[in-house]
Scaffold this active site. Structure first.
Site, PDB file in Angstrom:
ATOM      1  N   HIS A  46       0.828  -1.205   0.000  1.00 32.21           N
ATOM      2  CA  HIS A  46       0.000   0.000   0.000  1.00 32.21           C
ATOM      3  C   HIS A  46       0.865   1.260   0.000  1.00 32.21           C
ATOM      4  CE1 HIS A  46      -3.772  -2.195   1.697  1.00 32.21           C
ATOM      5  NE2 HIS A  46      -3.646  -2.316   0.403  1.00 32.21           N
TER       6      HIS A  46
ATOM      7  N   GLU B 154     -11.507   0.618 -31.018  1.00 33.64           N
ATOM      8  CA  GLU B 154     -10.847  -0.152 -29.952  1.00 33.64           C
ATOM      9  C   GLU B 154     -10.856  -1.646 -30.263  1.00 33.64           C
ATOM     10  OE1 GLU B 154     -12.968   0.627 -26.281  1.00 33.64           O
ATOM     11  OE2 GLU B 154     -14.808   0.956 -27.386  1.00 33.64           O
TER      12      GLU B 154
ATOM     13  N   ASP C  16      -7.948  -0.894 -24.969  1.00 34.92           N
ATOM     14  CA  ASP C  16      -8.617  -2.100 -25.464  1.00 34.92           C
ATOM     15  C   ASP C  16      -8.021  -2.554 -26.788  1.00 34.92           C
ATOM     16  OD1 ASP C  16     -10.483  -3.248 -23.713  1.00 34.92           O
ATOM     17  OD2 ASP C  16     -11.858  -1.573 -23.982  1.00 34.92           O
TER      18      ASP C  16
ATOM     19  N   CYS D  54      -7.883   8.517 -27.175  1.00 35.62           N
ATOM     20  CA  CYS D  54      -8.314   8.746 -25.793  1.00 35.62           C
ATOM     21  C   CYS D  54      -7.805   7.662 -24.839  1.00 35.62           C
ATOM     22  CB  CYS D  54      -9.843   8.839 -25.702  1.00 35.62           C
ATOM     23  SG  CYS D  54     -10.689   7.352 -26.260  1.00 35.62           S
TER      24      CYS D  54
END
Length: 837
Positions: A459, A696, A720, A767
């Site tokens: 973490h 994509e 993607d 994008c």
């Protein structure tokens, strides 16, 4: 209303769908930090008292009121989320403090339109603030009307609740754990949260051990790995529902499992011995020179025993409450700044702090006469030993979260302010830092972090990356032998801590730091100016956002518009789909936040691996190849119809562009165009919004020319497109580093898309994450991309990169890159042609 000292039935204070706290889109409420309870998405404009009692608190801004019932239960009724920021506008309080109220008495009214348009959400909370004295049991999770029974409140006097909860038949089920890295903190917290939504007692069984599902430590202590087969048992009135929910929680991977993105190996590489250098693992990148400052943990004096148990327990409870309140404040800040990493880490800490395995062990030691400090310390140490004994590296790292809580509670018990006296600009060295340490040190302006132990998936590593603090872990115990204040160079990228740098080396690194900071400031100063190449070609640098607050941040950072608004934020974590008006308001808020700039809004992209509670879809063997994006819109046309209606009603419509995800053929685009035309006629709208297609899927890139004939623009989703082209899951831990959108095959598809769009004079944007990579900027411009949609914080940097380039040179060199053999070769060539500073 049934009401005695033990039990109380609360009636619904509002009408509307009921949600469990875990579904509330607010980290503090959802984590249970404020107490147990339930939420309602209200359909009426008046809040009524759920019981008879006395008003003990009225919010200054009239959005919340607390009632003390006759049996002592204190019930906070909170209308909407973040409504305190409205300063009372739209609210009228109908009662005053110390007033006696009856069941069903109106408490406050609010203007649904005024409040609904200005607040984050109208979801309203009923919270039992003294949950340590009472237990909440929901009667229904369906929609309710005002006055209908909503939940039981039972006094916590030990046996009553547990006998009722465990009555009834036991049911069992088996499931394979799908979470990457097994049942570590985040998935264990999900299982615990799921179990808490039911009255039944539930346990998880693995190998020859078992643990209650409400104990985070118990669940992690089972050392369950990815794909391990486990058994769940539930006993109680709602056992069957609890079982199905728990089996589903165990079989569903978390959407943002950071461990998937962690390096495959976190063991230090074997380096040849190098005088004056310690080698470690990079947890967060960067290069910095500064004095080394060593931190030491709290050590306790010997405990003679024979303490008064009641007094010690009271001290521990007070310390725990103080730390809970601190964590709740940290959660609230993280949520306010949309910091999902920080939010999930501290929500897990809140769960650990309420874990029965810890609290019971400490209480037992206190009963034996131990001091609260030693009881707490020993109970944590025992759990840390257990987690480290599992042999799992991930679970051993979770022991660090427990040590964090140990230190925080000890500080509260010992009365020491939680503050390290660290000089600003120092590089901090420690055996192992905790997340709380990191936040404190970051606020004090340290320059970097290094630890003797720790891992790159911890973490602390996640937080350090988020804060931009260079961080090295696993440097070994020699780190702790170094002299205080000695000048060192922390080269996190190279995995090196240089202990005896020359004066010249120190000066070079410090100069690089100064130049980097000056560069950032210069980039930010020019971020609001247009981005043009050296030969005058305009490139739009726009932002990827997921809410109106992110859009406002992007606008402030100089974005030329919004290149991608992900609308999923409106649809997830709720029990019903947002209606047309709620969607319209949300889209309008994004347009309003962007001044006069255009906003590209992507229609809903869920399905497959992103499920909605109210939209049950069949389980799929390959979710990313299944029913998602525009395919879902065809399968469930009412969802897309409502979204298009909302989009067509924003003003001015010319600033709203609609983007369709997962398109694979021209007919899908034509069908949506016809649907938009029909809706415009029905709604009497003469204007038509621009409609674009996301590229994509390789099929869409190969058909770019045909799609461009009917689309107004094309936007390439490289995330993607990478995984579909390379046949590699981008969330796979072992493959993530290889899913690189600068692969020559991807670049060929981008080139093909731009060429196809040019035939019909359409523009192409990117994008996906590749747009935010400054190394890729010249390649994308060279291939014909004229819009880059990036994360808001990178707008200044990417605009600056564009201004240094010449389009003709970009074109000439980019087409040569298509002939290379790998992404690594492309990256190397880019660094040669267009070096990054």
């Amino acid at each position: 209303m049934h009401n005695n000292n033990k039990e109380l039935t609360l009636s619904a204070p509002l009408s509307g769908p009921v949600l469990t706290l875990g579904k509330v889109p607010d980290a503090v409420f959802a984590s249970g930090a404020m107490g147990d309870g339930i939420a309602i998405d209200p359909l009426n404009d008046t809040l009524y008292s759920p019981c008879a009692g006395v008003i003990i608190h009225v919010a200054r801004t009239a959005h919340a009121v607390t009632v003390r019932a006759d049996n002592g239960a204190e019930i906070l009724l909170h209308l909407g989320l973040d409504t305190v920021e409205l300063n009372g506008a739209g609210f009228s309080m109908l009662v005053s403090e110390n007033q006696r109220v009856s069941l069903g008495q109106p408490l406050l009214r609010y203007d649904q339109d005024q409040v609904g348009q200005r607040c984050k959400s109208l979801v309203s909370l009923l919270i039992l603030t003294n949950s340590h004295d009472f237990q909440v049991r929901p009667i229904t999770l369906k929609a309710v009307k005002v006055g209908e029974p909503l939940l039981h409140i039972v006094a916590r006097n030990g046996s009553v609740a547990s006998v009722e909860a465990s009555a009834g038949p036991e049911v069992r089920g088996q499931v394979r754990v799908a979470h990457r890295g097994g049942l570590h903190a985040r998935p264990a917290a999900l299982v615990r949260q799921t179990a808490q939504g039911f009255n039944s007692q539930s346990r998880l069984h693995f190998a020859d051990k078992s643990a209650p599902c409400n104990s985070l430590i118990g669940l992690m202590g089972l050392a369950i790995g990815e794909q391990d087969e486990v058994q769940v048992s539930c006993q109680g009135a709602d056992a069957e529902a609890a079982l199905q929910a728990l089996l589903s929680a165990l079989a569903t991977t978390l959407p943002d499992d950071h461990h998937a993105k962690a390096p495959v190996s976190t063991a230090p590489l074997k380096h040849p011995a190098e005088a004056g250098v310690l080698h470690g693992v990079c947890a967060a990148p960067g290069l910095v020179a500064a004095p080394l400052f060593r931190l030491n943990a709290i050590s306790l004096p010997a405990d003679a025993g024979n303490h008064d148990p009641a007094q010690q327990q009271s001290m521990l409870d007070a310390a725990l409450n103080a730390v809970r309140s601190d964590i709740a404040a940290t959660l609230a800040q993280a949520k306010k700044h949309n910091n999902a990493d920080e939010e999930s880490i501290f929500a897990a800490h809140m769960a650990l702090l309420e874990d029965p395995a810890l609290l019971d062990a400490a209480q037992q030691l206190i009963t034996q006469g131990r001091a609260a400090t030693h009881a707490w310390s020993q109970s944590i140490d025992a759990q840390c030993d257990m987690l480290q004994g599992t042999g799992s590296a991930l679970l051993a790292e979770r022991a660090n979260d427990l040590r964090d809580l140990k230190q925080r509670v000890l500080r509260a018990l010992l009365g020491k302010a939680w503050h390290y006296d660290v000089p600003a600009g120092a590089i901090v060295a420690a055996h192992e830092l905790t997340p709380s340490d990191l936040l404190q040190l970051s606020a004090q302006g340290v320059a970097g972090l290094c630890m003797a132990e720790g891992g790159a998936t911890s973490h602390v590593a996640i937080l350090a990356r988020g804060k931009g603090l260079p961080c090295l872990v696993a440097l070994g115990s020699a780190l702790l032998d170094q002299a205080q204040d000695q000048p060192v160079v922390l080269d996190a990228d190279g995995g090196r801590l240089e202990l005896t740098p020359t004066a010249e080396r120190l000066a070079d690194v410090q100069q690089a730091q100064i130049e980097r900071q000056q560069r950032r400031e210069a980039q930010q100063a020019r971020a609001h100016l247009p981005a043009e190449t050296r030969n005058g070609v305009a490139i739009e640098v726009v932002a990827n956002v997921a809410s109106s607050s992110e859009a406002a941040e992007a606008f402030a950072n100089g974005a030329d518009g919004v290149g991608l608004l992900r609308t999923e934020f409106l649809f997830v974590d709720r029990q019903t789909a947002p209606d047309v008006e709620e969607q319209r308001r949300a889209y309008q808020a994004v347009l309003d936040a962007m001044g006069d700039k255009s906003v590209i809004i992507r229609t809903i992209d869920v399905g497959g691996d992103k499920q909605l509670d109210y939209l049950p879809l069949p389980a799929e063997a390959n979710p990313v190849l299944g029913l998602r994006g525009i395919r879902l819109g065809q399968a469930r046309p009412e969802i897309l119809d409502q979204q298009l209606r909302a989009l067509l009603q924003v003003r001015p419509l010319r600033r709203c562009r609609i983007l369709l995800p997962m398109v694979t053929e021209v007919d899908e685009l034509l069908q949506i165009r016809q649907q938009v035309d029909a809706l415009c006629v029905e709604l009497n709208i003469t204007e038509r919004p621009e409609i674009g297609v996301m590229i994509e899927v390789p099929a869409a890139a190969l058909q770019a020319e045909q799609l461009a004939e009917h689309a107004d623009f094309l936007s390439i989703g490289t995330n993607d497109l990478s995984q579909y082209t390379l046949a590699m899951d981008r969330d796979h831990a072992g493959l993530a580093a290889r899913v690189d959108a600068l692969h020559p095959a991807l670049l060929r598809l981008i080139a093909m898309t731009c060429a196809g769009a040019a035939v019909h004079k359409r523009w192409v944007g990117v994008c996906g994450a590749l747009a935010s990579d400054p190394l890729a900027t010249p390649v994308l411009i060279g291939l014909g991309v004229t819009e880059l949609s990036v994360s808001p914080v990178q707008i200044g940097e990417i605009k600056d990169r564009v201004r240094q380039l010449h389009e003709a040179e970009c074109q000439r060199l980019s087409h040569d890159l298509l002939k290379l053999g790998s992404a690594a070769a492309v990256r190397h060539a880019c660094q040669q042609h267009w070096p990054l500073p």
